[in-house]
Design a protein around this motif. Structure first.
Motif, mmCIF file in Angstrom:
data_model
loop_
_atom_site.group_PDB
_atom_site.id
_atom_site.type_symbol
_atom_site.label_atom_id
_atom_site.label_comp_id
_atom_site.label_asym_id
_atom_site.label_seq_id
_atom_site.Cartn_x
_atom_site.Cartn_y
_atom_site.Cartn_z
ATOM 1 N N GLU A 1 -36.060 62.167 -21.610
ATOM 2 C CA GLU A 1 -36.377 63.456 -22.240
ATOM 3 C C GLU A 1 -37.680 64.026 -21.697
ATOM 4 O OE1 GLU A 1 -38.268 64.746 -26.372
ATOM 5 O OE2 GLU A 1 -36.331 63.726 -26.647
ATOM 6 N N PHE A 2 -38.704 63.189 -21.617
ATOM 7 C CA PHE A 2 -40.016 63.606 -21.122
ATOM 8 C C PHE A 2 -39.892 64.238 -19.731
ATOM 9 C CE2 PHE A 2 -43.911 62.595 -18.725
ATOM 10 C CZ PHE A 2 -44.873 63.205 -19.518
ATOM 11 N N GLN A 3 -39.165 63.578 -18.845
ATOM 12 C CA GLN A 3 -38.991 64.086 -17.485
ATOM 13 C C GLN A 3 -38.121 65.340 -17.451
ATOM 14 O OE1 GLN A 3 -38.980 60.697 -14.359
ATOM 15 N NE2 GLN A 3 -38.050 59.865 -16.219
ATOM 16 N N SER A 4 -37.091 65.392 -18.291
ATOM 17 C CA SER A 4 -36.217 66.568 -18.305
ATOM 18 C C SER A 4 -36.945 67.803 -18.831
ATOM 19 C CB SER A 4 -34.959 66.308 -19.131
ATOM 20 O OG SER A 4 -35.242 66.283 -20.509
ATOM 21 N N ARG A 5 -38.008 67.599 -19.625
ATOM 22 C CA ARG A 5 -38.818 68.710 -20.136
ATOM 23 C C ARG A 5 -39.913 69.107 -19.148
ATOM 24 N NH1 ARG A 5 -39.488 69.515 -25.939
ATOM 25 N NH2 ARG A 5 -37.830 68.508 -27.098
ATOM 26 N N GLY A 6 -39.952 68.460 -17.988
ATOM 27 C CA GLY A 6 -40.937 68.798 -16.965
ATOM 28 C C GLY A 6 -42.157 67.905 -16.963
ATOM 29 N N GLY A 7 -42.132 66.818 -17.726
ATOM 30 C CA GLY A 7 -43.259 65.892 -17.770
ATOM 31 C C GLY A 7 -43.381 65.084 -16.499
ATOM 32 N N THR A 8 -44.606 64.836 -16.095
ATOM 33 C CA THR A 8 -44.888 64.031 -14.909
ATOM 34 C C THR A 8 -45.361 62.653 -15.347
ATOM 35 O OG1 THR A 8 -45.525 66.001 -13.675
ATOM 36 C CG2 THR A 8 -46.278 63.870 -12.809
ATOM 37 N N VAL A 9 -44.637 61.645 -14.942
ATOM 38 C CA VAL A 9 -45.006 60.263 -15.234
ATOM 39 C C VAL A 9 -46.165 59.874 -14.330
ATOM 40 C CG1 VAL A 9 -44.179 57.864 -15.187
ATOM 41 C CG2 VAL A 9 -42.663 59.709 -15.967
ATOM 42 N N HIS A 10 -47.140 59.153 -14.882
ATOM 43 C CA HIS A 10 -48.280 58.695 -14.090
ATOM 44 C C HIS A 10 -47.776 57.816 -12.939
ATOM 45 C CE1 HIS A 10 -51.902 56.472 -12.998
ATOM 46 N NE2 HIS A 10 -52.578 57.455 -13.557
ATOM 47 N N PRO A 11 -48.359 57.950 -11.734
ATOM 48 C CA PRO A 11 -47.900 57.133 -10.587
ATOM 49 C C PRO A 11 -47.925 55.629 -10.867
ATOM 50 C CG PRO A 11 -49.444 58.820 -9.843
ATOM 51 C CD PRO A 11 -49.428 58.880 -11.349
ATOM 52 N N ASN A 12 -48.851 55.177 -11.705
ATOM 53 C CA ASN A 12 -48.919 53.753 -12.042
ATOM 54 C C ASN A 12 -48.200 53.443 -13.350
ATOM 55 O OD1 ASN A 12 -50.543 53.265 -9.788
ATOM 56 N ND2 ASN A 12 -52.397 53.718 -10.930
ATOM 57 N N GLY A 13 -47.467 54.420 -13.895
ATOM 58 C CA GLY A 13 -46.890 54.224 -15.218
ATOM 59 C C GLY A 13 -45.408 54.481 -15.364
ATOM 60 N N PRO A 14 -44.574 54.151 -14.358
ATOM 61 C CA PRO A 14 -43.138 54.338 -14.577
ATOM 62 C C PRO A 14 -42.633 53.382 -15.659
ATOM 63 C CG PRO A 14 -43.476 53.055 -12.600
ATOM 64 C CD PRO A 14 -44.843 53.508 -13.074
ATOM 65 N N LEU A 15 -41.477 53.682 -16.192
ATOM 66 C CA LEU A 15 -40.890 52.844 -17.236
ATOM 67 C C LEU A 15 -40.729 51.422 -16.713
ATOM 68 C CD1 LEU A 15 -39.679 52.886 -20.103
ATOM 69 C CD2 LEU A 15 -37.459 53.275 -19.035
#
Length: 135
Positions: free
Chosen positions: A97-111
């Motif tokens: 959901e976060f990504q589909s809303r345009g959120g950028t995941v931290h480069p060191n913080g993928p799921l």
């Protein structure tokens, strides 16, 4: 001390902490509020004015306040040193959901599943606050 049913309590006035509400710094409260509502799916619960200097948001049982700071450089310095962890049931769905809303995941913080057992991902809000969603 026991009550009439025989239940023993440490004290008749023993406090019970029910919640904590972190207050996050903001150089731009409107931008921060937009990120939390549009990208993270939180709902605005109150604001002090329009545009806001202080606002409250929530999603489920998570409540946060956003506080504007007049010194923008200090706000960013404080933001860069602030972290908040938000417990989620269904972190994988939150990640999508976060990504589909345009959120950028931290480069060191993928799921990922961490050595301490939580599954989590991280992002940085517009003020530099490290936000971790974890299950």
């Amino acid at each position: 001390m026991a009550n009439s049913a025989g239940i023993v309590y440490a004290s008749a006035m023993e406090p019970i902490i029910k919640a904590a509400i972190p207050i996050l710094p903001a150089a731009d409260t409107t931008e921060s509020l937009s990120w939390w509502t549009d990208i993270c799916g939180f709902k605005e619960t109150f604001r002090d004015a329009t545009p806001p200097n202080y606002a409250g948001i929530n999603r489920g049982d998570a409540y946060l306040h956003i506080a504007g700071m007049s010194d923008k450089v200090l706000a960013r310095t404080v933001g860069d040193q602030t972290m908040v962890r938000i417990a989620v049931k269904g972190v994988e769905a939150m990640y999508e959901e976060f990504q589909s809303r345009g959120g950028t995941v931290h480069p060191n913080g993928p799921l990922q599943t961490k050595p301490w057992g939580t599954k989590e991902f991280a992002a940085i809000d517009p003020n530099g606050v490290c936000v971790t969603f974890m299950e």
